[in-house]
Design an enzyme around this catalytic site. Structure first.
Site, PDB file in Angstrom:
ATOM      1  N   CYS A 206       0.845  -1.198   0.000  1.00 45.89           N
ATOM      2  CA  CYS A 206       0.000   0.000   0.000  1.00 45.89           C
ATOM      3  C   CYS A 206       0.880   1.248   0.000  1.00 45.89           C
ATOM      4  CB  CYS A 206      -0.928  -0.006   1.217  1.00 45.89           C
ATOM      5  SG  CYS A 206      -2.161   1.305   1.186  1.00 45.89           S
ATOM      6  N   THR A 452     -26.384   2.330  10.904  1.00 48.49           N
ATOM      7  CA  THR A 452     -27.435   1.981   9.942  1.00 48.49           C
ATOM      8  C   THR A 452     -28.221   3.228   9.574  1.00 48.49           C
ATOM      9  OG1 THR A 452     -29.362   0.607   9.494  1.00 48.49           O
ATOM     10  CG2 THR A 452     -29.105   1.400  11.749  1.00 48.49           C
ATOM     11  N   TYR A 453     -28.709   3.258   8.358  1.00 55.70           N
ATOM     12  CA  TYR A 453     -29.547   4.360   7.894  1.00 55.70           C
ATOM     13  C   TYR A 453     -30.940   3.833   7.535  1.00 55.70           C
ATOM     14  CZ  TYR A 453     -24.919   6.421   7.563  1.00 55.70           C
ATOM     15  OH  TYR A 453     -23.655   6.850   7.856  1.00 55.70           O
ATOM     16  N   THR A 464     -31.372  -3.654   8.570  1.00 55.90           N
ATOM     17  CA  THR A 464     -30.238  -4.326   7.920  1.00 55.90           C
ATOM     18  C   THR A 464     -29.355  -5.085   8.912  1.00 55.90           C
ATOM     19  OG1 THR A 464     -28.856  -2.329   8.124  1.00 55.90           O
ATOM     20  CG2 THR A 464     -30.166  -2.567   6.098  1.00 55.90           C
ATOM     21  N   GLU A 529     -23.212   2.866   0.488  1.00 54.79           N
ATOM     22  CA  GLU A 529     -23.521   1.571   1.101  1.00 54.79           C
ATOM     23  C   GLU A 529     -22.353   0.600   0.916  1.00 54.79           C
ATOM     24  OE1 GLU A 529     -28.254   0.960   0.840  1.00 54.79           O
ATOM     25  OE2 GLU A 529     -27.324   1.444  -1.084  1.00 54.79           O
TER      26      GLU A 529
END
Length: 558
Positions: A206, A452-453, A464, A529
């Site tokens: 990386c 979470t939304y 979810t 998401e």
């Protein structure tokens, strides 16, 4: 954020240098004269741009402008010039500063310099991610307030911060934890911390993080020769190499013996337990952050090697971002992506009903775990050799990830979460040996687990939880960690194969992640998401690697 970074951290951010002394074209340029001082007024005024006092910021902006114009005023016979460092600072500010007045002035100064005959750099990428179009990130609501806070506190807004800002609650505790780990008081000196993080990032090739921590290492007073090869670093740091490669690629092999060799009386050089815990958290943090960098396709910073060029764009060059496969085959692909969402929604509902109606035996739960753990998920992408700045910090580069339980081979003993868990064991050990770090890590784990939304693709009001839990437990399953009370049949129901390919690649050998792998899963979901999924994978991987090492330390201490 809850804690303001130190002045030293701000200086590091503003004083970051890209390795190398020639332009991307390989030619020496007028902006790179050896007689120039990179510590001129233009550079010195940059730290004051981070002031929370608007008047001081305005004065600093004026000072920056005057410093640049004075540099341009040196032109007597068409020889106007500015230092390369100043030009790269201006490029970074013009591309990523969230304060519009600063961003606009930096752009204007670069244009003025170019009009005066100075070769100015340009960014090679149009945004922070090669996978997520910059316009799409703006559309999905990157949080500007937290970007401004980050700039004022840290002196820059890097690509990691920009992408994580899609989830501000997580970003806030991530920045707080990373700042404490790298900059606040602790058993290891600051330059050692950055060097350890660079060594860890090098395991996954990386260069993004290697450059970032190399700059932090130099600013903290580190010797530049250490970056040219591990043989120039102290023996004590080199003694971490075995633990570093195991943590990165096969943490389940870490045993009490490896800890004993580093900390027992008579070990030469000897690590204290507090020093070792900090080093372990640093390495695991860097390894998991590599997963995020590769998994989100982050581009090099505009002032880092590979992020800029002094070459003008060719007439045939049109910047573009990789596009989703959903756009390649038109309506059919969009329809298929939408259907995948509907199928997943239905599976989540059916799974919940099934779990309420049925109870699996413990034997069946173990069987399902073993089936999931031993499933063959191909990840056969091969990349070219990493740059020298990465290879210089890698020992035994051929040591890579291998499946926890390769088919036909005797597998290591599974770690049962009930026997050693973060909540009951790891948290208290870290907090005891490295005060407050256990609390900071725990907060980060909690935030990402509960984030979470209540939406999924085009659907709102969705629970979810089962999907997020399946992702987390699948990572731990790949690492040989089993939860007795979890039905691993859920993983197979909720995680379709293309998602498993992405998750396993990102968690186990992130350097092999490609745009194709990213775009193939969850084709109808928002990019935010997918970033959320990346955060879950990153933190689950971090916790899994820490658990094996902390268990080994616990066994040594008994």
């Amino acid at each position: 954020m809850d804690s303001d970074p130190t002045t030293g951290f701000t200086r590091r951010a503003n004083g970051e240098k890209a390795p190398g002394g020639v332009s991307a074209s390989g030619r020496s340029c007028r902006h790179q004269s050896e007689s120039e001082s990179d510590g001129g007024p233009a550079v010195r005024s940059l730290a004051r741009l981070c002031s929370r006092d608007e008047e001081e910021r305005a004065a600093a902006l004026e000072e920056l402008s005057q410093g640049v114009l004075v540099g341009l005023g040196l032109d007597r016979h068409g020889s106007a010039r500015l230092s390369k460092q100043t030009l790269l600072h201006l490029l970074r500010l013009s591309r990523s500063c969230p304060l519009q007045d600063v961003r606009g002035r930096a752009t204007e100064l670069l244009r003025t310099a170019q009009e005066q005959g100075v070769e100015v750099p340009r960014a090679l990428a149009s945004g922070p991610s090669a996978f997520i179009p910059a316009k799409q990130m703006l559309k999905e609501g990157t949080n500007q307030d937290i970007l401004i806070e980050s700039f004022l506190s840290l002196g820059r807004v890097d690509h990691i911060t920009m992408v994580m800002a899609l989830h501000p609650a997580y970003l806030s505790c991530f920045l707080k934890t990373q700042h404490a780990l790298l900059e606040l008081d602790g058993p290891l000196p600051r330059h050692w911390r950055h060097y350890i993080a660079a060594m860890a990032a090098a395991r996954h090739h990386c260069s993004y993080l290697v450059q970032q921590h190399s700059a932090g290492f130099l600013d903290a007073g580190g010797e530049e020769s250490w970056l040219s090869g591990l043989q120039h670093a102290p023996t004590k740091l080199r003694s971490l190499q075995t633990l570093n490669k195991l943590l990165a690629h096969r943490p389940w092999l870490i045993t009490q013996q490896y800890i004993q060799e580093l900390v027992c009386p008579g070990a030469e050089p000897r690590w204290s337990l507090a020093e070792l815990i900090q080093a372990v958290v640093l390495m695991a943090h860097a390894h998991s952050l590599c997963s995020f960098v590769w998994g989100c396709g982050l581009n090099p910073e505009p002032d880092h090697t590979g992020g800029y060029t002094f070459q003008p764009p060719s007439p045939s060059h049109f910047p573009h971002s990789p596009h989703s496969p959903a756009h390649e085959d038109g309506r059919q692909e969009l329809f298929d992506g939408a259907m995948e969402v509907e199928v997943l929604m239905q599976r989540m509902v059916e799974l919940q009903q099934q779990q309420e109606e049925e109870e699996c035996t413990q034997e069946e739960m173990v069987t399902r775990f073993e089936r999931e753990r031993s499933e063959s998920i191909p990840t056969a992408v091969v990349r070219g050799a990493p740059p020298d700045l990465v290879l210089h910090l890698v020992e035994d580069p051929e040591f890579r990830y291998e499946d926890f339980a390769p088919k036909g081979e005797q597998s290591p003993t599974t770690m049962r979460a009930q026997d050693y868990s973060w909540e009951d064991h790891g948290y208290s050990l870290v907090n005891r040996l490295l005060p407050d770090m256990g609390q900071l890590l725990d907060e980060k784990f909690q935030v990402v687990s509960n984030l979470t939304y209540h939406r999924m693709a085009m659907h709102e009001g969705v629970d979810t939880h089962t999907l997020r839990k399946a992702l987390w437990n699948y990572i731990h399953c790949l690492y040989g960690i089993r939860y007795d009370d979890y039905d691993y049949g859920s993983v197979n129901v909720l995680l379709e194969r293309s998602l498993k390919v992405f998750v396993k690649t990102m968690a186990c050998h992130p350097e092999q992640t490609t745009a194709h792998i990213y775009h193939t899963f969850w084709r109808h979901f928002r990019h935010s998401e997918k970033v959320h999924a990346n955060l879950i994978v990153m933190e689950a991987r971090l916790q899994g690697a820490l658990l094996y090492t902390l268990r080994a330390i616990t066994h040594y201490m008994r």
